[in-house]
Design a protein around this motif. Structure first.
Motif, PDB file in Angstrom:
ATOM      1  N   TYR A   1      41.217  41.749  36.317  1.00 37.89           N
ATOM      2  CA  TYR A   1      40.382  41.342  37.463  1.00 37.89           C
ATOM      3  C   TYR A   1      41.253  40.685  38.542  1.00 37.89           C
TER       4      TYR A   1
ATOM      5  N   GLU B   1      40.722  39.512  32.097  1.00 36.13           N
ATOM      6  CA  GLU B   1      40.734  38.570  33.224  1.00 36.13           C
ATOM      7  C   GLU B   1      41.942  38.820  34.109  1.00 36.13           C
TER       8      GLU B   1
ATOM      9  N   ASP C   1      41.891  42.172  42.313  1.00 32.40           N
ATOM     10  CA  ASP C   1      41.399  41.325  43.395  1.00 32.40           C
ATOM     11  C   ASP C   1      42.550  40.983  44.351  1.00 32.40           C
TER      12      ASP C   1
ATOM     13  N   TYR D   1      37.341  46.850  45.152  1.00 36.27           N
ATOM     14  CA  TYR D   1      38.032  46.938  43.862  1.00 36.27           C
ATOM     15  C   TYR D   1      38.401  48.366  43.474  1.00 36.27           C
TER      16      TYR D   1
ATOM     17  N   LYS E   1      34.127  37.435  34.828  1.00 34.98           N
ATOM     18  CA  LYS E   1      35.150  36.833  35.701  1.00 34.98           C
ATOM     19  C   LYS E   1      34.752  37.006  37.168  1.00 34.98           C
ATOM     20  N   ALA E   2      34.234  38.200  37.494  1.00 35.34           N
ATOM     21  CA  ALA E   2      33.795  38.442  38.877  1.00 35.34           C
ATOM     22  C   ALA E   2      32.638  37.498  39.232  1.00 35.34           C
TER      23      ALA E   2
ATOM     24  N   LEU F   1      32.681  47.166  40.237  1.00 37.02           N
ATOM     25  CA  LEU F   1      33.859  47.049  39.367  1.00 37.02           C
ATOM     26  C   LEU F   1      34.131  48.410  38.723  1.00 37.02           C
TER      27      LEU F   1
ATOM     28  N   LEU G   1      35.284  41.155  32.024  1.00 34.57           N
ATOM     29  CA  LEU G   1      35.734  41.374  33.402  1.00 34.57           C
ATOM     30  C   LEU G   1      34.607  41.079  34.396  1.00 34.57           C
ATOM     31  N   THR G   2      33.398  41.516  34.061  1.00 30.78           N
ATOM     32  CA  THR G   2      32.251  41.257  34.951  1.00 30.78           C
ATOM     33  C   THR G   2      31.981  39.747  35.027  1.00 30.78           C
TER      34      THR G   2
END
Ligand code: NDP
Length: 444
Positions: A406, A403, A410, A422, A218-219, A363, A215-216
């Motif tokens: 996220y 993902e 978002d 978030y 993806k950010a 996040l 997830l991080t």
């Protein structure tokens, strides 16, 4: 007074002294303001009051005998918080700090986290103030058997499916499952995080840590960046921390510090995870051992100093309220750009404000650490379908789920006029589905 404020005030009155539960409720309900304003029907049906009141709280005595013949008594909990979208699902925590407030905060968070995964699982949590640290395998086994002797009547593969959390890993899940099977005669997917030889899923052990990094990543990717070459600080050295470290390193990051509840290690060359695994997973020893075994590494007593170490990315993966506003300010001053919460509620409300005001990409846990429960749900699917997926298959599903989480938070933050927030995005996105299900099911 507005609806949310009134609900919060009543919740604090009704649950005095439950500081963790009050803190989680405040963070969640405040973040829900934009959606509550769009839906006046929520107030008419007391939706928030129902949402913050557990469907059921079970508290019980857990007597067991230690290796010297002394009889010990701990307290066990299972909070079955919300089953609107599926059977209760959430871990068991064994730690001396466990009390009703801690279990309720974790249960409330779990409802939205589970909803965010997109899988049909409701929210629950449980545990005990038992401390497995320093206990023999026999003592842990007898405790787990006694704990399950009460819990078994309240859980089931279609009603409530516990998993691990702090202090509950593969060993404890094995003993709990063995006792459940003995009492009921059923070999079913009533617990997740089981060993591979008796119904477990590949990737479950790695899932929360890997998911946090997916997830991080993806950010980072959305901002034209990646883990490659980044300096990372990770708190904790348990299940979540170890596998977050493994995945971050595999993506080219340098993890320089980790800790356990006694102190932290700093290794400017990059943490040697094989050594950490040997110490924490195999020997169940203290992280201070690392400095004795790896040249150039240092050990510092106490945990707080870890947040003074300059880093690009901080991944708190130990416990609640590890980062307060002073720790957050130190991280910001030293250049942190991303904070991904692997632990549940590791940042205080004031700490979150510091990050958000400084433009740090923050996040929140219910999104960032949802990979564990998501993979637990994949374990449930494999159990009921009598299937066994390969590591690559489960890992690909986990990555896609993270993902998607996220993207959801978002897009939701943006559509509710708070782009990049978030905390609000995750709370609203998780809540939307639960609220819809609760509204559809009437006043129950
Ligand atoms: P573990 O028991 O495997 O590891 C916990 C780690 O945090 C250990 O290094 C422990 O140190 C440290 N720790 C615990 N309490 C404290 C404290 N009060 N102060 C400082 N350090 C502390 O637990 P997990 O890795 O499973 O869980 C870590 C966090 O992640 C928790 O917040 C949990 O709720 C959350 N989480 C876990 C999931 C999972 O799949 N396991 C899923 C989603 C969230 P020591 O060894 O000294 O005890």
């Amino acid at each position: 007074m507005e609806y949310i404020e009134r609900v919060l005030e009543a919740l604090k009155r009704k649950n005095p002294g439950e500081s963790e539960f009050q803190q989680a409720a405040e963070e969640i309900l405040t973040g829900l303001k934009p959606i509550v304003e769009r839906h006046p029907e929520y107030e008419k049906t007391a939706l928030l009051e129902r949402f913050t009141e557990p469907e059921r709280v079970i508290m019980f005595r857990v007597p067991w005998t230690d290796d010297h013949g002394n009889v010990c008594v701990n307290r066990g909990y299972r909070v079955q918080f919300n089953s609107a979208i599926g059977p209760y699902k959430g871990g068991l925590r064994f730690h001396p700090s466990v009390n009703l407030s801690v279990i309720k905060f974790l249960g409330l968070e779990q409802i939205l986290k589970n909803s965010l995964t997109g899988l049909p699982i409701g929210g629950g949590k449980g545990g005990s103030d038992f401390d497995p640290k320093g206990k023999s395998d026999g003592e842990v086994m007898r405790f787990c058997q006694s704990f399950m002797s009460e819990l078994y009547r309240h859980i089931g593969q279609d009603t409530d499916v516990p998993a691990g959390d702090i202090g509950v890993g593969g060993r404890e899940i094995g003993y709990l499952f063995g006792q459940y099977k003995k009492l009921t005669g059923l070999h079913v997917g009533v617990l997740t995080g089981r060993g591979l030889s008796y119904g477990g899923s590949l990737v479950r052990t790695e899932a929360t840590g890997y998911g946090l990094v997916y997830l991080t990543a993806k950010a980072l990717e959305r901002r034209g960046d990646s883990f490659e070459g980044k300096t990372v600080v990770i708190s904790g050295s348990g299940n979540v921390a170890i596998y977050a470290c493994e995945k971050a390193q595999s993506l080219g990051a340098k993890v320089v510090a980790m800790y356990d509840s006694n102190g932290y290690i700093y290794d400017g060359e990059g943490i040697r995870l094989d050594v950490v695994k040997q110490i924490k997973e195999k020997e169940r020893a203290r992280i201070s051992e690392y400095a004795a075994r790896v040249k150039g590494a240092v050990y510092c007593e106490g945990c707080k100093g870890i947040w003074q170490i300059p880093c690009d990315i901080a991944l708190p993966c130990a416990t609640q309220n590890e980062i307060d506003e002073n720790d957050a300010a130190a991280l910001v001053k030293n250049g942190v750009k991303y904070v991904g919460e692997g632990a549940n509620m590791p940042t205080t409300l004031a700490g979150i404000s510091v990050f958000q005001n400084a433009g740090v990409v923050f996040l929140p846990a219910k999104a960032a650490n949802a990979g564990g429960v998501a993979t637990s749900a994949l374990e449930m699917a494999q159990s009921s379908g009598r299937m066994f997926w390969s590591f690559a298959e489960v890992d690909a599903k986990l990555k896609a789920i993270m993902e998607n989480i996220y993207e959801q938070m978002d897009a939701t933050a943006e559509s509710y006029g708070c782009a990049g927030n978030y905390v609000a995005g995750a709370n609203i996105a998780g809540f939307e589905k639960v609220a819809e299900a609760m509204m559809a099911q009437g006043i129950v």
